[in-house]
Design a protein around this motif. Structure first.
Motif, PDB file in Angstrom:
ATOM      1  N   THR A   1       2.698  -5.809  -4.586  1.00 26.01           N
ATOM      2  CA  THR A   1       2.039  -4.697  -5.272  1.00 26.01           C
ATOM      3  C   THR A   1       0.806  -4.227  -4.503  1.00 26.01           C
ATOM      4  N   VAL A   2       0.005  -5.193  -4.017  1.00 26.21           N
ATOM      5  CA  VAL A   2      -1.191  -4.835  -3.243  1.00 26.21           C
ATOM      6  C   VAL A   2      -0.792  -4.122  -1.951  1.00 26.21           C
ATOM      7  N   GLU A   3       0.253  -4.600  -1.317  1.00 27.79           N
ATOM      8  CA  GLU A   3       0.729  -3.961  -0.086  1.00 27.79           C
ATOM      9  C   GLU A   3       1.225  -2.541  -0.372  1.00 27.79           C
ATOM     10  N   ALA A   4       1.961  -2.375  -1.454  1.00 32.91           N
ATOM     11  CA  ALA A   4       2.441  -1.036  -1.821  1.00 32.91           C
ATOM     12  C   ALA A   4       1.271  -0.115  -2.123  1.00 32.91           C
ATOM     13  N   ARG A   5       0.236  -0.628  -2.748  1.00 30.73           N
ATOM     14  CA  ARG A   5      -0.942   0.188  -3.045  1.00 30.73           C
ATOM     15  C   ARG A   5      -1.623   0.644  -1.761  1.00 30.73           C
ATOM     16  N   ARG A   6      -1.686  -0.251  -0.784  1.00 28.53           N
ATOM     17  CA  ARG A   6      -2.281   0.110   0.510  1.00 28.53           C
ATOM     18  C   ARG A   6      -1.486   1.230   1.168  1.00 28.53           C
ATOM     19  N   GLU A   7      -0.172   1.121   1.099  1.00 27.67           N
ATOM     20  CA  GLU A   7       0.675   2.122   1.735  1.00 27.67           C
ATOM     21  C   GLU A   7       0.678   3.458   0.986  1.00 27.67           C
ATOM     22  N   LEU A   8       0.686   3.388  -0.362  1.00 27.17           N
ATOM     23  CA  LEU A   8       0.811   4.606  -1.161  1.00 27.17           C
ATOM     24  C   LEU A   8      -0.531   5.257  -1.493  1.00 27.17           C
ATOM     25  N   GLY A   9      -1.592   4.484  -1.481  1.00 31.89           N
ATOM     26  CA  GLY A   9      -2.908   5.031  -1.784  1.00 31.89           C
ATOM     27  C   GLY A   9      -3.325   4.775  -3.220  1.00 31.89           C
ATOM     28  N   PRO A  10      -4.600   5.030  -3.502  1.00 29.33           N
ATOM     29  CA  PRO A  10      -5.155   4.716  -4.821  1.00 29.33           C
ATOM     30  C   PRO A  10      -4.571   5.555  -5.968  1.00 29.33           C
TER      31      PRO A  10
END
Length: 119
Positions: A14-23
């Motif tokens: 989830t944290v990795e996906a957030r980094r890739e997709l943005g806040p």
């Protein structure tokens, strides 16, 4: 236990996906993560409960007969209570009702105590 990913692995993903997709996707990702955690917990609780509780479909013949006896006593008590209540209230009033219901309660309590002693 069900085969589900560990929460740490889910959190990392989830944290990795957030980094890739943005806040702007943080809320949706957080909700999805919490839903997966909730599902994992529910599956584990169900698996634990299932392992500890007996399956009613596999009850023994004696257990089924005991349940039938309990149901028979309950239905029989109600079946006899209705006409006796009517007759007692018509002929003897309140004192008749007290006597009838004391007898019905006494029979049921005696049965329950007898069942408890048998176990």
């Amino acid at each position: 236990m069900p085969d589900t990913p560990l929460p740490r692995d889910e959190l990392r993903a989830t944290v990795e996906a957030r980094r890739e997709l943005g806040p702007e996707y943080e809320s949706a990702l957080t909700e999805a993560f919490l839903d997966r955690i909730e599902t994992t917990i529910a599956q584990r609780v169900k698996a634990e409960a299932d392992s500890r509780l007996p399956d009613p479909r596999h009850s023994t013949w004696a257990e089924q007969q005991e349940r039938k006896r309990h149901l028979g006593l309950a239905l029989g008590s109600l079946g006899i209570a209705i006409p006796l209540t009517g007759a007692a209230s018509f002929s003897a009033g309140l004192s008749g009702l007290v006597i009838v219901w004391t007898g019905i309660v006494a029979v049921n309590v005696a049965y329950a105590l007898g069942q408890r002693r048998r176990r």
